[in-house]
Design an enzyme around this catalytic site. Structure first.
Site, PDB file in Angstrom:
ATOM      1  N   ARG A   7       0.864  -1.188   0.000  1.00 45.39           N
ATOM      2  CA  ARG A   7       0.000   0.000   0.000  1.00 45.39           C
ATOM      3  C   ARG A   7       0.892   1.228   0.000  1.00 45.39           C
ATOM      4  O   ARG A   7       1.580   1.507   0.975  1.00 45.39           O
ATOM      5  CB  ARG A   7      -0.909   0.000   1.236  1.00 45.39           C
ATOM      6  CG  ARG A   7      -1.896   1.182   1.273  1.00 45.39           C
ATOM      7  CD  ARG A   7      -2.959   1.027   0.203  1.00 45.39           C
ATOM      8  NE  ARG A   7      -4.125   1.851   0.467  1.00 45.39           N
ATOM      9  CZ  ARG A   7      -4.486   2.917  -0.259  1.00 45.39           C
ATOM     10  NH1 ARG A   7      -3.724   3.288  -1.293  1.00 45.39           N
ATOM     11  NH2 ARG A   7      -5.585   3.583   0.024  1.00 45.39           N
ATOM     12  N   GLY A   8       0.874   1.961  -1.120  1.00 48.02           N
ATOM     13  CA  GLY A   8       1.817   3.048  -1.303  1.00 48.02           C
ATOM     14  C   GLY A   8       1.800   4.097  -0.215  1.00 48.02           C
ATOM     15  O   GLY A   8       2.843   4.522   0.279  1.00 48.02           O
ATOM     16  N   GLU A   9       0.612   4.534   0.200  1.00 49.70           N
ATOM     17  CA  GLU A   9       0.537   5.621   1.167  1.00 49.70           C
ATOM     18  C   GLU A   9       1.056   5.223   2.544  1.00 49.70           C
ATOM     19  O   GLU A   9       1.405   6.077   3.357  1.00 49.70           O
ATOM     20  CB  GLU A   9      -0.898   6.137   1.294  1.00 49.70           C
ATOM     21  CG  GLU A   9      -1.869   5.144   1.934  1.00 49.70           C
ATOM     22  CD  GLU A   9      -3.279   5.702   2.059  1.00 49.70           C
ATOM     23  OE1 GLU A   9      -3.819   5.659   3.167  1.00 49.70           O
ATOM     24  OE2 GLU A   9      -3.830   6.192   1.040  1.00 49.70           O
ATOM     25  N   ASP A  10       1.152   3.925   2.808  1.00 52.77           N
ATOM     26  CA  ASP A  10       1.629   3.455   4.111  1.00 52.77           C
ATOM     27  C   ASP A  10       3.150   3.282   4.156  1.00 52.77           C
ATOM     28  O   ASP A  10       3.802   3.689   5.121  1.00 52.77           O
ATOM     29  CB  ASP A  10       0.993   2.107   4.467  1.00 52.77           C
ATOM     30  CG  ASP A  10      -0.484   2.238   4.841  1.00 52.77           C
ATOM     31  OD1 ASP A  10      -0.934   3.372   5.082  1.00 52.77           O
ATOM     32  OD2 ASP A  10      -1.168   1.200   4.877  1.00 52.77           O
ATOM     33  N   THR A  11       3.716   2.662   3.123  1.00 58.15           N
ATOM     34  CA  THR A  11       5.115   2.221   3.242  1.00 58.15           C
ATOM     35  C   THR A  11       5.996   2.546   2.043  1.00 58.15           C
ATOM     36  O   THR A  11       7.152   2.135   2.014  1.00 58.15           O
ATOM     37  CB  THR A  11       5.164   0.699   3.461  1.00 58.15           C
ATOM     38  OG1 THR A  11       4.631   0.031   2.295  1.00 58.15           O
ATOM     39  CG2 THR A  11       4.388   0.288   4.698  1.00 58.15           C
ATOM     40  N   ARG A  12       5.471   3.262   1.036  1.00 61.14           N
ATOM     41  CA  ARG A  12       6.257   3.497  -0.179  1.00 61.14           C
ATOM     42  C   ARG A  12       7.608   4.132   0.126  1.00 61.14           C
ATOM     43  O   ARG A  12       8.638   3.763  -0.459  1.00 61.14           O
ATOM     44  CB  ARG A  12       5.479   4.382  -1.158  1.00 61.14           C
ATOM     45  CG  ARG A  12       6.287   4.710  -2.434  1.00 61.14           C
ATOM     46  CD  ARG A  12       5.480   5.573  -3.395  1.00 61.14           C
ATOM     47  NE  ARG A  12       4.312   4.856  -3.892  1.00 61.14           N
ATOM     48  CZ  ARG A  12       4.363   3.997  -4.909  1.00 61.14           C
ATOM     49  NH1 ARG A  12       5.509   3.720  -5.498  1.00 61.14           N
ATOM     50  NH2 ARG A  12       3.273   3.402  -5.327  1.00 61.14           N
ATOM     51  N   GLY A  44     -10.410   5.874  -9.339  1.00 59.63           N
ATOM     52  CA  GLY A  44     -11.030   5.885 -10.665  1.00 59.63           C
ATOM     53  C   GLY A  44     -10.211   5.171 -11.712  1.00 59.63           C
ATOM     54  O   GLY A  44     -10.676   4.952 -12.820  1.00 59.63           O
ATOM     55  N   GLU A  70      -4.621  -7.205  -6.507  1.00 60.94           N
ATOM     56  CA  GLU A  70      -3.276  -7.776  -6.630  1.00 60.94           C
ATOM     57  C   GLU A  70      -3.168  -9.051  -5.799  1.00 60.94           C
ATOM     58  O   GLU A  70      -2.634 -10.069  -6.258  1.00 60.94           O
ATOM     59  CB  GLU A  70      -2.212  -6.771  -6.154  1.00 60.94           C
ATOM     60  CG  GLU A  70      -1.867  -5.692  -7.171  1.00 60.94           C
ATOM     61  CD  GLU A  70      -0.731  -4.802  -6.695  1.00 60.94           C
ATOM     62  OE1 GLU A  70      -0.417  -3.838  -7.408  1.00 60.94           O
ATOM     63  OE2 GLU A  70      -0.162  -5.075  -5.619  1.00 60.94           O
TER      64      GLU A  70
END
Length: 633
Positions: A21-26, A54, A88
């Site tokens: 999840r990008g916003e958590d751990t990117r 979207g 995914e």
């Protein structure tokens, strides 16, 4: 040198697909994990773009999952809020069911039981309105099943020291995929034998010997060896960092310190406002933990001090430096650290030929009809791996067709002829690497002295050259600097100056780039160019050194005489080397030479204008001279 390809079957493009999840751990845990996988040589797919509301799941995501041998799924707080992450997950499990895909669940600050039972942030349900088009009952049902299924796998819960945990993940992936712990790059020869000494040093636990410097000329394989050592041994340390191109970092040395601290501490939120604070933090971390650090290509003592500080302390950490300096060990005397210097050995004849053939023919032996040419080219490279790789690749030939092979043989002959000429026709890739050492010289006088040595004094007695160049270039100290920077060396008996052929060609190319007109170059060493200058009288004030050997010309030319006026025009000429040359005319206003070597001098007495007080050394051997008078001082 290129990294080795994966040991996976040929239809696999990646070893690992990284789902997160990008916003958590990117920019935190996943970034560090991805970098660790990449540095370890594990081919990893990571989607670098944030998927926005979207948007549909990109086709390359599904394709990359099927092209990967395994997936690492990083479950974090907001993972189940994203239908793309859930899709995914479902695709990964579908690939696993085919029996050809491994799954490594990683639980980052979440409880695996919450994932299994869809509690807390992993509670998912169907939605109404526009979102309901995707969050349908059917989709939610299969996503829940996927979460329950994956939570039952033997996963890894992030805990303790984060770098150590990431190292554990990397090791587990290696083991499960059956990969070697380190993949030696293809096309390398002799690296294992050169690594033995350093591997032994890494196992040596004495606290007072934490630093080793790999020293050698540009292109000798220092960085390649350092990377091989690093990736072979990093798993034996609590954390590690490989710092390269520190001279070109956009945030300067402070940015380098931040990267080093993130690598060895695992703390992505460290705040340092200046390099002094950074050095203190680095000292503390190195002292408290056993870390492995490689600093690639450094020749500045101040930068090294700012990286590691100057305070004496004991540590079990190991620091490897690659440098062109041979005397780098003296930098550490002030902090009572012992620095071992490992002088990089160039490749021997067998290794050189093997490396050249790998890049030219794709095998360890020359193609039929190329053996003699390959041996000549390998000899020209003088054991320098960069040159062997670049020149081999530029002449790459795998053609089996008889006529194409004959054409390539002609190309090889032409290239070897150009390299063995005195023009300094060096490949630009090799030139740029070697020229770094020249450009890093601290004084212009050192650079000028080096150019003179390369063009005129290679093979001469070092003590003689030192006296000849001392007054103009402070040669006693300058030659020490050139030797320490691997630009010149001494012969086995320690008497004569030697220089690697590639460095000599690099230097001569610098001189030739001064002007296309030899009359406007600072040194003229090619006999055909010197001949034309003297014959036409085209000398200029720009020329400081000139060499001409008429014995290299045909019988018809050897008796030709030149007018002294051609040399008088060279008002700044300091170094003149003539063999079998006849001069006629007046020596009045002759240049004030420092060194004159005139073998085969054709007169019985040296003209007064030629014996000036500026002369430091004069050699009139093998001539008709019967009387010698010292110049007036």
């Amino acid at each position: 040198m290129a990294a080795a390809s994966s040991s996976a079957p040929i239809h696999y493009k990646y070893d690992v697909f990284l789902s997160f999840r990008g916003e958590d751990t990117r920019y935190s845990f996943t970034a560090h994990l991805y970098e660790a996988l990449r540095q370890a040589g594990i081919a990893t797919f990571r989607d670098d773009d944030e998927i926005r509301e979207g948007q549909e799941l990109k086709p390359e995501i599904e394709r990359s999952i099927t092209e990967s041998r395994a997936s690492i799924i990083v479950f974090s707080e907001n993972f189940a809020n994203s239908r793309w992450c859930l899709d995914e997950l479902w695709l990964i499990l579908r690939q696993k069911r085919k029996g050809c895909h491994l799954v490594f669940p990683v639980f980052y600050k979440v409880d695996p039981s919450d994932v299994r039972n869809q509690r807390g942030s992993f509670t998912i349900k169907a939605k109404d309105g526009a979102e309901g088009l995707k969050w349908t009952q059917d989709n939610v049902k299969r996503w829940k099943a996927a979460l329950s299924e994956v939570a039952d796998f033997k996963g890894m819960v992030v805990s303790g020291y984060e770098p150590a945990f990431i190292r554990h993940v990397v090791e587990k992936v290696y083991f499960e995929l059956g990969l070697k712990l380190h993949r030696t790059p293809t096309g390398l020869t002799g690296i294992e034998t050169r690594a033995e000494v350093i591997n032994s040093w890494l196992r040596y636990e004495q606290p007072g010997s934490p630093v080793l410097a790999i020293s050698g000329m540009g292109g000798s394989g220092k960085t390649t060896l350092a990377k091989h050592i690093y990736y072979s041994n990093k798993q034996n340390f609590e954390s590690s960092s490989f710092l390269e191109e520190i001279q070109n970092q956009p945030d300067g040395l402070l940015g380098v310190q931040k990267k080093l601290l993130i690598d060895i501490s695992g703390n992505n939120n460290l705040m340092i406002s200046n390099t002094f604070e950074g050095a203190l933090q680095i000292e503390k971390t190195i002292h408290m933990n056993r870390v492995l650090i490689v600093v690639d290509d450094i020749d500045d003592k101040d930068k090294l001090s700012l990286l590691f500080g100057t305070k004496e302390f004991h540590t079990q950490s190991k620091i490897i430096i690659t440098t062109r300096l041979l005397n780098i060990d003296t930098w550490f005397d002030s902090i009572a650290w012992r620095c071992h210097v490992f002088k990089m050995e160039l490749l021997n004849c067998h290794e050189s030929l093997e490396l050249l053939c790998c890049h030219a023919f794709g095998s360890k032996i020359p193609m039929e009809g190329f053996k003699e040419l390959a041996v000549k080219l390998a000899q020209y490279c003088g054991g320098n791996p960069l040159a062997l790789k670049v020149l081999g690749s530029s002449l790459s030939n795998t053609a089996q067709d008889h006529w194409t092979r004959n054409d390539m043989i002609d190309v090889w002959r032409s290239r070897i002829d150009s390299l063995n000429s005195l023009e300094g026709d060096l490949d630009n890739k090799i030139q740029n690497v070697l020229e770094k050492s020249f450009k890093s010289l601290p004084c212009d006088s050192h650079k000028e002295m080096f150019l003179h040595i390369a063009c005129l004094f290679v093979g001469e007695y070092a003590s003689h050259v030192e006296r000849i160049l001392e007054n103009d270039y402070h040669a006693k100290s300058g030659m020490v600097i050139l030797i320490n920077r691997c630009l010149i060396s001494l012969s086995r008996n320690g008497l004569r100056l030697t220089m690697h052929k590639l460095l000599q060609d690099m230097t001569r190319k610098i001189v030739r780039n001064e002007s296309k007109d030899p009359a406007k170059q600072s040194r003229v060493w090619r006999y055909d160019e010197s001949y034309r200058l003297l014959r036409k009288g085209d000398g200029s004030e720009r020329i400081e050194g000139l060499a001409l050997n008429m014995l290299k010309f045909s019988e018809g030319r050897r008796s030709e005489a030149f007018r002294t006026s051609s040399l008088v025009k060279m008002k700044n000429l300091k170094f003149l080397h003539l063999s079998g040359v006849k001069l006629i005319g007046s020596y009045e206003n002759f240049p004030e030479l420092r060194w004159l070597r005139w073998h085969g001098f054709n007169l019985n007495i040296i003209p007064q204008g030629l014996l000036m007080r500026t002369l430091v050394a004069i050699d009139m051997s093998y001539g008709k001279l019967t009387k010698f008078e010292m110049p007036m001082v």
